[in-house]
Design a protein around this motif. Structure first.
Motif, PDB file in Angstrom:
ATOM      1  N   LEU A 182       5.262  -2.575   2.100  1.00  0.00           N
ATOM      2  CA  LEU A 182       3.928  -2.663   2.548  1.00  0.00           C
ATOM      3  C   LEU A 182       3.825  -3.522   4.182  1.00  0.00           C
ATOM      4  CD1 LEU A 182       1.676  -3.842  -0.390  1.00  0.00           C
ATOM      5  CD2 LEU A 182       1.346  -1.653   1.183  1.00  0.00           C
ATOM      6  N   PRO A 185       5.644  -0.605   7.290  1.00  0.00           N
ATOM      7  CA  PRO A 185       5.110   0.963   7.346  1.00  0.00           C
ATOM      8  C   PRO A 185       5.813   1.907   7.723  1.00  0.00           C
ATOM      9  CG  PRO A 185       4.220  -0.490   9.111  1.00  0.00           C
ATOM     10  CD  PRO A 185       4.965  -1.393   8.279  1.00  0.00           C
ATOM     11  N   GLN A 190       1.662   5.781   3.261  1.00  0.00           N
ATOM     12  CA  GLN A 190       0.718   6.154   2.377  1.00  0.00           C
ATOM     13  C   GLN A 190       0.771   5.012   1.313  1.00  0.00           C
ATOM     14  OE1 GLN A 190       3.449   7.781   3.111  1.00  0.00           O
ATOM     15  NE2 GLN A 190       4.229   8.908   1.239  1.00  0.00           N
ATOM     16  N   THR A 192      -0.482   2.013   0.147  1.00  0.00           N
ATOM     17  CA  THR A 192      -1.808   1.009   0.373  1.00  0.00           C
ATOM     18  C   THR A 192      -1.483  -0.014  -0.585  1.00  0.00           C
ATOM     19  OG1 THR A 192      -3.242   2.257  -0.988  1.00  0.00           O
ATOM     20  CG2 THR A 192      -3.051   3.214   1.152  1.00  0.00           C
ATOM     21  N   LYS A 193      -2.314  -1.244  -0.259  1.00  0.00           N
ATOM     22  CA  LYS A 193      -2.437  -2.267  -1.181  1.00  0.00           C
ATOM     23  C   LYS A 193      -2.964  -1.959  -2.352  1.00  0.00           C
ATOM     24  CE  LYS A 193      -3.017  -5.727   2.327  1.00  0.00           C
ATOM     25  NZ  LYS A 193      -3.678  -6.900   2.870  1.00  0.00           N
ATOM     26  N   LYS A 195      -2.674   1.139  -4.160  1.00  0.00           N
ATOM     27  CA  LYS A 195      -1.628   1.805  -4.812  1.00  0.00           C
ATOM     28  C   LYS A 195      -0.381   0.887  -5.268  1.00  0.00           C
ATOM     29  CE  LYS A 195      -2.472   6.547  -2.800  1.00  0.00           C
ATOM     30  NZ  LYS A 195      -1.673   7.358  -1.902  1.00  0.00           N
TER      31      LYS A 195
END
Length: 359
Positions: A182, A185, A190, A192-193, A195
């Motif tokens: 995270l 990137p 794709q 995300t926090k 997910k």
């Protein structure tokens, strides 16, 4: 502080009358046209509980304002009461079809306006209260299912003659990995926090399908025959089916927990080169959650003793993971793993030491 009502009308006298009728119960905001109304609704400091909206206005009529309100999350649920001098069923039908909740005819009748505005604000509060209760009940039900799944995962570990440490360590290593990804990137935008949180929780469920594998195969100390390996491979599909069966019904999956759990169960033995199972997916056809778990699952299996092998050192295990780059594993996930290999080792060893202290 009183609830807020937005009055939108190009006629100043109409705005004045409505303000006079409603200002003892509500804080009144005013807009002389649709453009100004949308500025207040989308960028203002207030969140109106209702909007009294004239239909015929210059620049932007009431229908267009309503349409734009329905497209925006923050304004879609605000009740809109059309103000109109028109008295035809076609106009009324169009407004109700497009989302207005009521009509207020000109000339205004004070008691009618008060009653209709109050009723729709109370209905909105009631609806929001019901939605909140439903969300709470759904969250409780999902949490119960999650605990059930995690307990089932622990049963599998104990049945597999392991301590349950594999699950805890896989979850912890997944947390370390996704937090690093995270922050970088360049690996996968794709991720995300939202997910990542669901992915971490779902990691505990990756092998629940082993409950359907016979003991003589699951616990065999020697090398598996080709037929036995085919039986082992079924645990991916079995795990996915278990999740589908437990999470039947109309449960929402807003956090993505169900989707991540199913992906991980079904696909964590797929390979980057397409030679994995159960579907032979290749490259980015494999869900990212499963690509991450496949690296961490293999690493933990390597550093752990099994009935069929001793534990490998961290260094040897990292070497094996590196050798699988671009064949067994997603190269970007392996690169991230290698960059934080020392952190991975520390997390794995810390959990091992904690378990030993508890014995």
């Amino acid at each position: 502080m009183n609830d807020c009502v937005l009055v939108v009308d190009d006629d100043e006298i109409n705005r004045m009358i409505l303000r006079e009728y409603l200002s003892d119960e509500y804080e009144i905001l005013e807009a002389e046209n649709g453009v100004k109304a949308l500025e207040i609704l989308l960028h203002g400091e207030h969140n109106p509980q209702a909007v009294l909206l004239d239909i015929m206005m210059p620049e932007m009529d009431g229908f267009e304002v309503l349409k734009k309100m329905k497209r925006h999350h923050n304004t879609a649920q605000i009740p809109v009461l059309f103000i109109t001098a028109a008295n035809d069923s076609e106009t009324e039908s169009r407004g109700l079809t497009e989302g207005a909740v009521d009509y207020i005819q000109k000339p205004f009748i004070e008691n009618v306006i008060r009653a209709r505005v109050n009723n729709h604000i109370q209905l909105r509060r009631y609806r929001e209260s019901l939605e909140q209760m439903l969300e709470q009940k759904t969250a409780q039900l999902v949490a119960t299912h999650e605990r059930t799944m995690e307990s089932l995962a622990n049963v599998i570990e104990y049945r597999n003659l392991e301590s349950g440490l594999h699950i805890r360590r896989t979850v912890d290593l997944t947390r370390v990995m996704v937090e690093y990804m995270l922050q970088n990137p360049d690996y996968y935008v794709q991720l995300t926090k939202l997910k990542s949180k669901s992915l971490i929780k779902a990691a505990a469920l990756h092998d629940i399908g082993k409950i359907g594998v016979p003991d003589e195969v699951l616990l065999k100390p020697g090398k598996l025959t080709p037929e036995e390996f085919e039986v082992i491979k079924t645990h991916t599909v079995i795990g996915s089916n278990i999740i589908d069966q437990i999470f039947t019904g109309d449960l929402t999956d807003e956090t993505g927990y169900l989707a991540r759990a199913r992906e991980i169960c079904l696909y964590h033995h797929e390979r980057w080169d397409g030679k994995g199972y159960p579907e032979g997916l290749k490259g980015e056809e494999i869900p990212l959650s499963a690509r991450i778990l496949s690296v961490l699952d293999v690493y933990d299996a390597l550093i752990s003793p099994r009935v069929y092998k001793p534990a490998f050192s961290h260094e040897k295990s990292v070497e094996i993971i590196a050798e699988g780059r671009d064949t067994q594993f997603d190269p970007a996930v392996v690169d991230a793993f290698l960059e934080i290999a020392d952190t991975i080792k520390f997390a794995a060893m810390s959990l091992q030491e904690d378990a030993q202290l508890q014995v």
